[in-house]
Design an enzyme around this catalytic site. Structure first.
Site, PDB file in Angstrom:
ATOM      1  N   GLU A  80       0.860  -1.196   0.000  1.00  0.00           N
ATOM      2  CA  GLU A  80       0.000   0.000   0.000  1.00  0.00           C
ATOM      3  C   GLU A  80       0.896   1.245   0.000  1.00  0.00           C
ATOM      4  OE1 GLU A  80      -1.585   0.698   3.929  1.00  0.00           O
ATOM      5  OE2 GLU A  80      -3.315   1.810   3.175  1.00  0.00           O
ATOM      6  N   LYS A 160      -9.411   2.193  -1.819  1.00  0.00           N
ATOM      7  CA  LYS A 160      -9.622   1.645  -0.468  1.00  0.00           C
ATOM      8  C   LYS A 160     -10.953   2.099   0.141  1.00  0.00           C
ATOM      9  CE  LYS A 160      -7.040   1.320   3.928  1.00  0.00           C
ATOM     10  NZ  LYS A 160      -5.752   1.719   4.543  1.00  0.00           N
ATOM     11  N   CYS A 205      -4.891  -2.977   2.970  1.00  0.00           N
ATOM     12  CA  CYS A 205      -4.612  -2.893   4.411  1.00  0.00           C
ATOM     13  C   CYS A 205      -5.808  -3.140   5.326  1.00  0.00           C
ATOM     14  CB  CYS A 205      -3.934  -1.563   4.740  1.00  0.00           C
ATOM     15  SG  CYS A 205      -3.144  -1.644   6.367  1.00  0.00           S
TER      16      CYS A 205
HETATM   17  N1  CDT Z   1      -2.950   1.428   6.559  1.00  0.00           N
HETATM   18  C1  CDT Z   1      -3.884   0.856   7.347  1.00  0.00           C
HETATM   19  O1  CDT Z   1      -5.024   0.673   6.959  1.00  0.00           O
HETATM   20  N2  CDT Z   1      -3.483   0.542   8.592  1.00  0.00           N
HETATM   21  C2  CDT Z   1      -4.392   0.039   9.561  1.00  0.00           C
HETATM   22  C3  CDT Z   1      -3.991   0.533  10.903  1.00  0.00           C
HETATM   23  C4  CDT Z   1      -5.151   0.637  11.772  1.00  0.00           C
HETATM   24  S1  CDT Z   1      -4.780   1.401  13.313  1.00  0.00           S
HETATM   25  C5  CDT Z   1      -5.465   2.950  13.112  1.00  0.00           C
HETATM   26  C6  CDT Z   1      -4.496  -1.481   9.596  1.00  0.00           C
HETATM   27  O2  CDT Z   1      -5.613  -1.988   9.681  1.00  0.00           O
HETATM   28  O3  CDT Z   1      -3.482  -2.161   9.570  1.00  0.00           O
END
Ligand code: CDT
Length: 344
Positions: A80, A160, A205
């Site tokens: 990502e 996303k 993600c």
């Molecule tokens: N980039 C991304 O989506 N990261 C999230 C972090 C969540 S904590 C606010 C994840 O789900 O890994």
């Protein structure tokens, strides 16, 4: 007669037995074939610091693409927001400050060398990036991934949908997670793309924590899910032990693969970006839910597996034959209700 085995002999015997067992095709139906094998690679990216240029990052991506190709990959999954540091951890006030992280056009000027090398080598890829686009005179920004075929054709984009974090800073002493500030919620749904090798779906993600993401793609026939991620080691919104970050990441991938009988390609951007730690754990997961290969560093690292796409097809004809076993008459509230509502 003394038939006591030494530890070494027993280990050798166990290894040979396991090798034999894993070479036996346990799938018992006449449609089973054993030759739909395709090389899929995951290119994990180590830290990208604020001062690193996109040009330097693309050199690293190309280097990993070449490694993947040399090891037999037809497809590579990159992370990502792969071209820059994970900038949503920082507070910016105006587009003039944060537009440097965004890409315009496909390929954007920064991406072009990667597109060219991939086409020359005949390798398809997934790449996450920050997308800036004009829509009827309105500027829009998304956290996006693009899927490019081995012939260089742009197959499509995913924007996303599950954006974590906040619009406004929460005032954490170390960092923020401001994806809701910099990106709109994706408007393309969860599309899947037919390629000569496999039907491929994309997500990004935080999407991996939501089972609906994968079920929608599976219902559209996805055989491979590609996903890139940047997961801070520390959860600033909901404090939890650090080990759970890796555990929940892996649990999500394994469940997604098994419950949808698909291969999962998960690519991290990880390590310490200017002192902000992010988990690694890039992995390839089989439709059985088993991790078949996993990155061992928090740096640039290519992992690859010869994926048998018929393994997923077999599971979709048996345990997870959706058409035979799903009971949609009982699933309605999944799409009509967001939060929990308890019957009176
Ligand atoms: N980039 C991304 O989506 N990261 C999230 C972090 C969540 S904590 C606010 C994840 O789900 O890994």
């Amino acid at each position: 007669m003394d038939i006591t085995l030494s530890y070494k002999d027993a280990s050798i015997f166990y290894f040979m037995l396991m090798n034999w067992l894993s070479s036996v095709d346990w799938r018992q139906d006449e449609e089973t074939q054993m030759d739909r094998r395709v090389g899929f690679a995951v290119a994990q990216l180590g830290p990208v610091h604020l001062q690193d240029t996109k040009t330097a990052v693309v050199v690293r991506l190309i280097d990993m693409l070449r490694q993947a190709h040399a090891r037999g990959a037809r497809w590579v999954t990159f992370p990502e927001l792969a071209l820059t540091t994970f900038f949503p951890r920082y507070i910016y006030e105006t587009p003039e400050e944060y537009d440097i992280f965004f890409e315009e056009g496909l390929p954007s000027p920064a991406m072009r060398p990667l597109f060219e090398v991939a086409k020359d080598l005949g390798v398809g890829f997934y790449l996450g990036y920050a997308e800036k686009t004009e829509d009827n005179g309105v500027t829009r920004r998304f956290n996006t991934s693009v899927l490019v075929g081995p012939d260089g054709a742009i197959l499509g984009k995913y924007r996303k949908i599950h954006l974590p974090g906040t619009v406004d800073p929460i005032g954490d002493l170390e960092f923020e997670h401001l994806e809701k500030r910099y990106f709109e919620v994706g408007d393309l749904g969860f599309p899947t793309f037919t390629t000569p090798d496999a039907r491929i779906g994309m997500c990004i993600c935080n999407d991996r924590r939501w089972p609906e993401t994968f079920r929608v793609m599976a219902l559209r026939g996805a055989e491979v899910f590609m996903l890139g991620y940047n997961t801070p080691t520390r959860n600033i919104h909901h404090p939890e032990p650090a080990h759970l970050r890796e555990f929940h990441h892996r649990l999500s991938l394994e469940a997604a693969a098994y419950q949808n009988a698909a291969w999962v390609m998960a690519a991290a951007k990880c390590g310490s970006e200017d002192g902000f730690a992010m988990i690694g754990g890039s992995a390839i997961v089989a439709p059985t839910g088993e991790v078949v290969v996993r990155a061992s560093t928090e740096d640039d690292e290519v992992i690859i597996y010869d994926c048998d796409l018929d393994l997923g097809a077999y599971i979709r004809r048996s345990v997870f034959d959706f058409a035979r076993h799903r009971r949609i008459e009982h699933y309605g509230i999944i799409t009509s209700q967001t939060g929990m509502e308890i019957d009176p």
